[in-house]
Design an enzyme around this catalytic site. Structure first.
Site, PDB file in Angstrom:
ATOM      1  N   TYR A 164      41.584  31.708  45.137  1.00 13.61           N
ATOM      2  CA  TYR A 164      42.853  32.428  44.929  1.00 13.61           C
ATOM      3  C   TYR A 164      42.572  33.582  43.988  1.00 13.61           C
ATOM      4  O   TYR A 164      42.050  33.385  42.890  1.00 13.61           O
ATOM      5  CB  TYR A 164      43.921  31.503  44.331  1.00 13.61           C
ATOM      6  CG  TYR A 164      45.223  32.235  44.082  1.00 13.61           C
ATOM      7  CD1 TYR A 164      46.085  32.543  45.135  1.00 13.61           C
ATOM      8  CD2 TYR A 164      45.579  32.642  42.801  1.00 13.61           C
ATOM      9  CE1 TYR A 164      47.266  33.246  44.915  1.00 13.61           C
ATOM     10  CE2 TYR A 164      46.759  33.342  42.570  1.00 13.61           C
ATOM     11  CZ  TYR A 164      47.595  33.639  43.633  1.00 13.61           C
ATOM     12  OH  TYR A 164      48.759  34.326  43.417  1.00 13.61           O
ATOM     13  N   ASP A 245      35.722  36.402  39.528  1.00 17.71           N
ATOM     14  CA  ASP A 245      37.124  36.363  39.134  1.00 17.71           C
ATOM     15  C   ASP A 245      37.226  35.320  38.027  1.00 17.71           C
ATOM     16  O   ASP A 245      37.195  34.115  38.290  1.00 17.71           O
ATOM     17  CB  ASP A 245      37.981  35.976  40.340  1.00 17.71           C
ATOM     18  CG  ASP A 245      39.464  35.874  39.986  1.00 17.71           C
ATOM     19  OD1 ASP A 245      39.777  35.738  38.775  1.00 17.71           O
ATOM     20  OD2 ASP A 245      40.295  35.905  40.902  1.00 17.71           O
ATOM     21  N   LYS A 272      45.678  36.731  32.591  1.00 14.29           N
ATOM     22  CA  LYS A 272      46.326  35.603  31.908  1.00 14.29           C
ATOM     23  C   LYS A 272      46.334  35.742  30.386  1.00 14.29           C
ATOM     24  O   LYS A 272      46.740  36.756  29.862  1.00 14.29           O
ATOM     25  CB  LYS A 272      45.633  34.299  32.319  1.00 14.29           C
ATOM     26  CG  LYS A 272      45.581  34.087  33.838  1.00 14.29           C
ATOM     27  CD  LYS A 272      46.792  33.385  34.363  1.00 14.29           C
ATOM     28  CE  LYS A 272      46.632  33.004  35.815  1.00 14.29           C
ATOM     29  NZ  LYS A 272      47.853  32.606  36.455  1.00 14.29           N
TER      30      LYS A 272
HETATM   31  C1  LIG Z   1      41.615  33.033  39.682  1.00 16.33           C
HETATM   32  C2  LIG Z   1      42.849  33.878  39.728  1.00 16.33           C
HETATM   33  N1  LIG Z   1      42.741  35.167  40.051  1.00 16.33           N
HETATM   34  C3  LIG Z   1      43.816  35.982  40.078  1.00 16.33           C
HETATM   35  C4  LIG Z   1      45.071  35.501  39.800  1.00 16.33           C
HETATM   36  C5  LIG Z   1      46.247  36.415  39.870  1.00 16.33           C
HETATM   37  O1  LIG Z   1      46.696  36.707  38.588  1.00 16.33           O
HETATM   38  P1  LIG Z   1      48.193  37.221  38.376  1.00 16.33           P
HETATM   39  O2  LIG Z   1      49.083  36.062  38.660  1.00 16.33           O
HETATM   40  O3  LIG Z   1      48.220  37.664  36.943  1.00 16.33           O
HETATM   41  O4  LIG Z   1      48.406  38.348  39.326  1.00 16.33           O
HETATM   42  C6  LIG Z   1      45.233  34.165  39.457  1.00 16.33           C
HETATM   43  C7  LIG Z   1      46.560  33.623  39.145  1.00 16.33           C
HETATM   44  O5  LIG Z   1      46.798  32.453  39.050  1.00 16.33           O
HETATM   45  C8  LIG Z   1      44.095  33.325  39.439  1.00 16.33           C
HETATM   46  O6  LIG Z   1      44.191  32.026  39.139  1.00 16.33           O
END
Ligand SMILES: Cc1ncc(COP(=O)(O)O)c(C=O)c1O
Length: 427
Positions: A164, A245, A272
């Site tokens: 994700y 990521d 985050k």
């Molecule tokens: C691994 C990862 N990447 C990207 C995101 C997306 O971040 P945002 O919700 O700040 O757009 C999340 C959100 O949970 C995530 O867990």
């Protein structure tokens, strides 16, 4: 939590009874949710905050505790899906925000904290030679993928099952017409052979491999280090970029999960908690690549964004990274998480319950062997009744203010679940 004997008759019956108990205990949240349904689809503006029968409306939080509209208090193991690492209303971050509110916001120029915050992130994460800010993890990944496409002149992105990377950046089985239109190949996580053959097949068209070094929302599944090392070597060999990521995982050691595992991705996305609780995202990595964003470059990449350096995020992020998220604090919360996960697994093993808790440090997820979503629902509703707030997906997230007393409380509540629901867990 007092459970009647009828609750062990059938899973369906137990879930129905747990729902009735939830509805009886939460009339104010029900009212708030019903009112919200008039103007927001399903009363919701952020899909992961919904659970049935309806979500709790949260009105206040301090330290590791949240309070709902009906006056209940919970130990907050949802942890704002990892953004809440600092706990609620950390005094240092609060003071930094109050100061900025006095000084004024939305001023339309570089702010006094932007460079210090960027430097603090580059110091913390060794592979970050330069960094650019945005407002969410989703944006950071979007920026990373466009960077990889522009840098390599290629279009294919390799991603992983269960990964994700933000709204429009997930890759469910069978595909989705709601995703961003990147050309993707989706590989099973931790599968060396398939990954290697996909990279070989697309070696001239591959722009990037984008991976969470531990699947976060995909169930806190850790990566095999040799798998990540292979991806790093193969991307280097074919000229694609290796992108980590670390929106969720950067908390797993003071230098991120990459430092802990000894990996050196070309680019890293962050998000985050690093914004101290304000909207935050960042892309960082190799200077030669990132310097293409330098507006003085004759062919500079355009990356605008009204709120990229919004003063509240810059101030809160700087305060959080330089004063709160110390090595000691991160090591402590991750050790507390390891201890919690061990204890939860001990409870499950001792009772021969078909439940496994996976993860690393302060992030973990409950998995039921039968994969029945009603079991996760029952677990969450029972834990909520016991004053433990966790995500419906079974994810448990720790925060800095938590103590062993807090995590032991979750172990006790889980032990009670395993005991009372034993008849349903037998298969
Ligand atoms: C691994 C990862 N990447 C990207 C995101 C997306 O971040 P945002 O919700 O700040 O757009 C999340 C959100 O949970 C995530 O867990």
């Amino acid at each position: 939590m007092t459970l009647s004997a009828t609750q062990n008759i059938s899973l369906e019956g137990a879930v129905a009874e747990a729902e009735d108990r939830f509805v009886a205990a939460n009339p104010e949240s029900l009212k708030a949710w019903q009112e919200a349904c008039a103007s927001m689809p399903g009363g919701n503006t952020r899909t992961v905050l919904y659970f049935d029968p309806y979500p709790l409306t949260l009105v206040r939080g301090e330290e590791a505790v949240v309070h709902d509209a009906d006056g209940h208090s919970y130990v907050d193991f949802l942890g704002e899906y990892t953004c809440g690492l600092l706990g609620h209303s950390n005094a240092i971050v609060k003071a930094a925000l109050e100061k900025k509110l006095q000084d004024g916001i939305n001023m339309g120029g570089p702010g006094i904290h932007d460079a210090a915050f960027a430097a603090a992130l580059c110091n913390r994460f060794p592979t970050l030679e330069r960094v650019r800010f945005c407002n969410s993890g989703t944006e950071a990944n979007l920026l990373a993928l466009n960077t990889a496409r522009a840098w390599t002149g290629r279009d294919i992105i390799m991603v992983f099952e269960g990964g994700y990377h933000g709204s429009g950046l997930s890759f469910p089985p069978g595909g989705s017409n709601f995703g961003l239109p990147f050309e993707t190949v989706v590989c099973p996580y931790n599968n060396m052979e398939v990954a290697r053959s996909l990279i070989t097949r697309h070696e001239d068209e591959l722009a990037a491999v984008l991976i969470e070094p531990m699947l976060g929302s995909g169930g806190c599944v850790t990566a095999n280090v040799d798998f990540l090392e292979m991806l790093q070597a193969e991307t280097k060999a074919c000229g694609a970029l290796f992108i980590f990521d670390e929106v969720m995982t950067s908390r797993l050691s003071p230098g991120g999960l990459q430092k802990k595992l000894g990996l050196e991705p070309d680019l890293t996305t962050l998000g985050k908690y690093l914004g101290g609780g304000m909207s935050f995202g960042a892309l960082g990595g190799r200077a030669d690549i990132m310097d293409r964003f330098d507006p003085r470059h004759p062919d500079a990449w355009m990356h605008a964004g009204t709120f990229n350096n919004n003063v509240l995020t810059m101030a809160a992020g700087l305060a959080a990274v330089s004063e709160v998220l110390t090595d000691e604090a991160l090591n402590r919360v991750n050790a507390l998480g390891d201890r919690l996960r061990d204890h939860l697994n001990e409870v499950a093993n001792k009772a021969d319950a078909p439940i496994n808790i996976t993860g690393d440090g302060s992030l973990m997820t409950f998995h039921f062997d039968f994969g029945n979503p009603d079991l996760l629902k029952l677990l969450q509703l029972d834990l909520i009744a016991a004053g433990q707030y966790i995500a419906r997906r079974g994810m448990v997230v720790l925060s800095l203010p938590m103590t062993e007393a807090d995590t032991d409380g979750l172990v006790d509540a889980f032990a009670e679940f395993v005991d009372t629901r034993a008849g349903l867990l037998a298969g």
